[in-house]
Design a protein around this motif. Structure first.
Motif, PDB file in Angstrom:
ATOM      1  N   ASP A   1       0.698  -1.319   0.075  1.00  0.00           N
ATOM      2  CA  ASP A   1       0.018  -0.034   0.016  1.00  0.00           C
ATOM      3  C   ASP A   1       0.858   1.307   0.021  1.00  0.00           C
ATOM      4  O   ASP A   1       0.390   2.247  -0.663  1.00  0.00           O
ATOM      5  CB  ASP A   1      -0.923  -0.078   1.210  1.00  0.00           C
ATOM      6  CG  ASP A   1      -1.946  -1.073   1.190  1.00  0.00           C
ATOM      7  OD1 ASP A   1      -2.173  -1.269  -0.043  1.00  0.00           O
ATOM      8  OD2 ASP A   1      -2.603  -1.461   2.308  1.00  0.00           O
ATOM      9  N   PHE A   2       1.985   1.195   0.808  1.00  0.00           N
ATOM     10  CA  PHE A   2       2.912   2.528   0.798  1.00  0.00           C
ATOM     11  C   PHE A   2       3.913   1.907   1.080  1.00  0.00           C
ATOM     12  O   PHE A   2       4.381   0.730   1.700  1.00  0.00           O
ATOM     13  CB  PHE A   2       2.275   3.429   1.616  1.00  0.00           C
ATOM     14  CG  PHE A   2       2.366   3.105   3.109  1.00  0.00           C
ATOM     15  CD1 PHE A   2       3.249   3.260   4.028  1.00  0.00           C
ATOM     16  CD2 PHE A   2       0.858   2.636   3.481  1.00  0.00           C
ATOM     17  CE1 PHE A   2       2.942   2.880   5.293  1.00  0.00           C
ATOM     18  CE2 PHE A   2       0.659   2.157   5.065  1.00  0.00           C
ATOM     19  CZ  PHE A   2       1.394   2.284   5.713  1.00  0.00           C
ATOM     20  N   PRO A   3       5.313   2.579   1.047  1.00  0.00           N
ATOM     21  CA  PRO A   3       6.719   2.278   1.135  1.00  0.00           C
ATOM     22  C   PRO A   3       6.590   1.670   2.769  1.00  0.00           C
ATOM     23  O   PRO A   3       6.316   2.372   3.604  1.00  0.00           O
ATOM     24  CB  PRO A   3       7.637   3.335   0.921  1.00  0.00           C
ATOM     25  CG  PRO A   3       6.781   4.128   0.119  1.00  0.00           C
ATOM     26  CD  PRO A   3       5.340   3.979   0.277  1.00  0.00           C
ATOM     27  N   PHE A   4       7.709   0.836   2.901  1.00  0.00           N
ATOM     28  CA  PHE A   4       7.991   0.182   4.247  1.00  0.00           C
ATOM     29  C   PHE A   4       9.558   0.744   4.597  1.00  0.00           C
ATOM     30  O   PHE A   4      10.392   0.584   4.096  1.00  0.00           O
ATOM     31  CB  PHE A   4       8.106  -1.286   4.352  1.00  0.00           C
ATOM     32  CG  PHE A   4       8.530  -1.758   5.598  1.00  0.00           C
ATOM     33  CD1 PHE A   4       7.636  -1.811   6.621  1.00  0.00           C
ATOM     34  CD2 PHE A   4       9.759  -2.546   5.798  1.00  0.00           C
ATOM     35  CE1 PHE A   4       8.258  -2.321   7.831  1.00  0.00           C
ATOM     36  CE2 PHE A   4      10.393  -3.042   6.971  1.00  0.00           C
ATOM     37  CZ  PHE A   4       9.280  -2.918   7.928  1.00  0.00           C
ATOM     38  N   ILE A   5       9.466   1.494   5.763  1.00  0.00           N
ATOM     39  CA  ILE A   5      10.837   1.862   6.282  1.00  0.00           C
ATOM     40  C   ILE A   5      11.295   1.048   7.598  1.00  0.00           C
ATOM     41  O   ILE A   5      10.443   1.247   8.570  1.00  0.00           O
ATOM     42  CB  ILE A   5      10.780   3.448   6.813  1.00  0.00           C
ATOM     43  CG1 ILE A   5      10.405   4.240   5.525  1.00  0.00           C
ATOM     44  CG2 ILE A   5      11.934   3.917   7.466  1.00  0.00           C
ATOM     45  CD1 ILE A   5      10.313   5.602   5.627  1.00  0.00           C
TER      46      ILE A   5
ATOM     47  N   SER B   1       1.168   9.978  -3.259  1.00  0.00           N
ATOM     48  CA  SER B   1       0.379   9.135  -2.257  1.00  0.00           C
ATOM     49  C   SER B   1      -1.148   9.440  -2.637  1.00  0.00           C
ATOM     50  O   SER B   1      -1.553  10.502  -2.890  1.00  0.00           O
ATOM     51  CB  SER B   1       0.654   9.950  -0.764  1.00  0.00           C
ATOM     52  OG  SER B   1      -0.087   9.254   0.135  1.00  0.00           O
ATOM     53  N   LYS B   2      -1.641   8.080  -2.227  1.00  0.00           N
ATOM     54  CA  LYS B   2      -3.250   8.141  -2.500  1.00  0.00           C
ATOM     55  C   LYS B   2      -4.163   8.553  -1.176  1.00  0.00           C
ATOM     56  O   LYS B   2      -4.928   8.804  -1.323  1.00  0.00           O
ATOM     57  CB  LYS B   2      -3.621   6.761  -2.985  1.00  0.00           C
ATOM     58  CG  LYS B   2      -3.272   6.574  -4.290  1.00  0.00           C
ATOM     59  CD  LYS B   2      -3.585   4.964  -4.809  1.00  0.00           C
ATOM     60  CE  LYS B   2      -3.035   4.478  -5.991  1.00  0.00           C
ATOM     61  NZ  LYS B   2      -3.095   3.102  -6.214  1.00  0.00           N
ATOM     62  N   ASN B   3      -3.343   8.414  -0.127  1.00  0.00           N
ATOM     63  CA  ASN B   3      -3.985   8.773   1.029  1.00  0.00           C
ATOM     64  C   ASN B   3      -2.843   9.277   2.096  1.00  0.00           C
ATOM     65  O   ASN B   3      -2.254   8.401   3.033  1.00  0.00           O
ATOM     66  CB  ASN B   3      -4.718   7.470   1.775  1.00  0.00           C
ATOM     67  CG  ASN B   3      -5.516   7.835   3.075  1.00  0.00           C
ATOM     68  OD1 ASN B   3      -5.218   8.774   3.666  1.00  0.00           O
ATOM     69  ND2 ASN B   3      -6.295   7.143   3.419  1.00  0.00           N
ATOM     70  N   ILE B   4      -2.470  10.546   2.216  1.00  0.00           N
ATOM     71  CA  ILE B   4      -1.239  11.203   2.938  1.00  0.00           C
ATOM     72  C   ILE B   4      -1.566  10.754   4.263  1.00  0.00           C
ATOM     73  O   ILE B   4      -0.674  10.429   4.768  1.00  0.00           O
ATOM     74  CB  ILE B   4      -1.150  12.606   2.537  1.00  0.00           C
ATOM     75  CG1 ILE B   4      -0.418  12.710   1.074  1.00  0.00           C
ATOM     76  CG2 ILE B   4      -0.361  12.970   3.639  1.00  0.00           C
ATOM     77  CD1 ILE B   4      -0.507  14.026   0.663  1.00  0.00           C
TER      78      ILE B   4
ATOM     79  N   GLU C   1      13.194   9.575  -1.876  1.00  0.00           N
ATOM     80  CA  GLU C   1      12.100   8.853  -2.153  1.00  0.00           C
ATOM     81  C   GLU C   1      10.892   9.234  -1.355  1.00  0.00           C
ATOM     82  O   GLU C   1       9.929   8.992  -1.836  1.00  0.00           O
ATOM     83  CB  GLU C   1      12.286   7.400  -1.807  1.00  0.00           C
ATOM     84  CG  GLU C   1      13.413   6.569  -2.592  1.00  0.00           C
ATOM     85  CD  GLU C   1      12.937   6.219  -4.022  1.00  0.00           C
ATOM     86  OE1 GLU C   1      11.807   6.283  -4.477  1.00  0.00           O
ATOM     87  OE2 GLU C   1      13.756   6.670  -5.404  1.00  0.00           O
ATOM     88  N   ILE C   2      11.076   9.703  -0.101  1.00  0.00           N
ATOM     89  CA  ILE C   2       9.742  10.202   0.525  1.00  0.00           C
ATOM     90  C   ILE C   2       9.178  11.395  -0.142  1.00  0.00           C
ATOM     91  O   ILE C   2       7.979  11.496   0.009  1.00  0.00           O
ATOM     92  CB  ILE C   2      10.147  10.450   1.913  1.00  0.00           C
ATOM     93  CG1 ILE C   2      11.313  11.632   2.044  1.00  0.00           C
ATOM     94  CG2 ILE C   2      10.536   9.279   2.923  1.00  0.00           C
ATOM     95  CD1 ILE C   2      11.251  12.066   3.645  1.00  0.00           C
ATOM     96  N   ILE C   3      10.098  12.178  -0.974  1.00  0.00           N
ATOM     97  CA  ILE C   3       9.304  13.189  -1.843  1.00  0.00           C
ATOM     98  C   ILE C   3       8.335  12.764  -2.711  1.00  0.00           C
ATOM     99  O   ILE C   3       7.385  13.148  -2.978  1.00  0.00           O
ATOM    100  CB  ILE C   3      10.494  14.135  -2.088  1.00  0.00           C
ATOM    101  CG1 ILE C   3      11.245  15.047  -1.020  1.00  0.00           C
ATOM    102  CG2 ILE C   3       9.507  15.368  -3.039  1.00  0.00           C
ATOM    103  CD1 ILE C   3      12.490  15.696  -1.186  1.00  0.00           C
TER     104      ILE C   3
END
Length: 326
Positions: free
Chosen positions: A53-57, A225-228, A217-219
């Motif tokens: 769904d979104f990147p993993f840190i 992003s679909k859901n910030i 990458e975070i920028i």
């Protein structure tokens, strides 16, 4: 059936809590920072796949490796088993519990009923110490309630889930061998190994190079992003509290270095500890900025987080280079 005389480990991170509970059954009782350090646990990964769904840190070495390193550095026997069969997976751990053996489990915490905010993460660990006809009794982190329970049905789903970081109903046990361990020697070996691994990442999204890559990458992530609100808010929570990202693991490694310095009196450990005091605070500021992004959707906070990550990358590289020479 519950194992008697259980000494549940009280920790902030899932794998050290689970493994710490298994170690206590062997009368090995070490602090959580010490377990994390002996597990050569400090790392970093920025992981982004189309299926996510979104990147993993992530702020630690890959799942399963921490316990493997602890066992190696403490001269213990680690037995890890997997099976694709759900009934067999339960029968195997049930048999161990019946024999009085605490078992470490790898799970997707989405299905665990005691999680107040369920999310899919298949690299979660807990220690199983008992069961009845309906429930399993587990030791999880302080944040999740310590000694907890979940239905046998939910446990089976958590163990068998597929996806990133998942395993096939993985379970593990620890046993002593005829070799004892010397804690001071184990500390030095673990620090050197961890530092060498960290400063020589095989790919650019790992280690200090990964932190530098994350700063750009975070920028991109923010802009696509679909859901910030959800994505950055969840990421902030995971980093700071749930034991996946930067701040929690830097706190553990900072305290490990302090404990190691008190035992070994090596000046390089003192210098590194002081550096990680700063580094841990910087990671907390990054997760705080992620939180602000989720609340305001303002790109300026992502830019501030990006700048901070560049500073962290340089500081961690320099400190781990120092530790590789102890």
């Amino acid at each position: 059936m519950k194992i008697e005389n259980l000494k549940p480990y009280s920790g902030e991170h899932c794998e050290t809590t689970a493994t710490g509970t298994l170690l206590r059954q062997l009368d090995i009782d070490l602090s959580e920072p010490m377990l994390f350090g002996l597990g050569e646990g400090l790392g970093f990964i920025f992981w982004n796949m189309k299926t996510m769904d979104f990147p993993f840190i992530g702020g630690r070495v890959k799942p399963d490796l921490l316990t493997e390193n602890i066992a190696k550095n403490l001269n213990l026997e680690l037995t890890v088993k997997e099976t694709a069969s759900t009934p067999k997976a339960w029968d195997n751990v049930k048999e161990l519990i019946d024999k009085g053996q605490v078992v470490g489990l790898k799970l997707d915490c989405f299905y665990l009923e005691y999680f107040s905010k369920p999310f899919h993460f298949a690299g979660h660990y807990a220690a199983l110490y008992g069961y009845d006809n309906e429930n399993a009794f587990l030791v999880d982190t302080k944040q999740q309630g310590g000694q907890v329970q979940t239905s046998l049905k939910s446990l089976a789903l958590a163990r068998a889930e597929k996806g990133p970081m998942s395993s096939k109903n993985l379970y593990y046990t620890l046993h002593t061998t005829n070799k004892s361990f010397d804690l001071k020697t184990a500390i030095v070996t673990a620090i050197r190994n961890n530092a060498t691994e960290y400063i020589n990442p095989p790919i650019t999204n790992i280690g200090y190079k990964g932190i530098l890559k994350t700063s750009t990458e975070i920028i991109k992530w923010f802009k696509t992003s679909k859901n910030i609100e959800h994505e950055f808010g969840t990421s902030a929570m995971l980093m700071e509290k749930a034991g996946t990202g930067g701040a929690l693991f830097r706190n553990l490694y900072r305290d490990f270095l302090k404990e190691s310095y008190e035992l070994l009196k090596l000046e390089k450990l003192k210098t590194a500890h002081e550096a990680f005091v700063e580094i841990a605070a910087l990671w907390t500021s990054v997760s705080g900025l992620f939180d602000k992004v989720s609340q305001t959707k303002d790109i300026k906070y992502i830019q501030q987080a990006s700048d901070t990550l560049k500073i962290i990358s340089e500081k961690e590289k320099k400190t781990m280079e120092l530790l590789s020479t102890i």
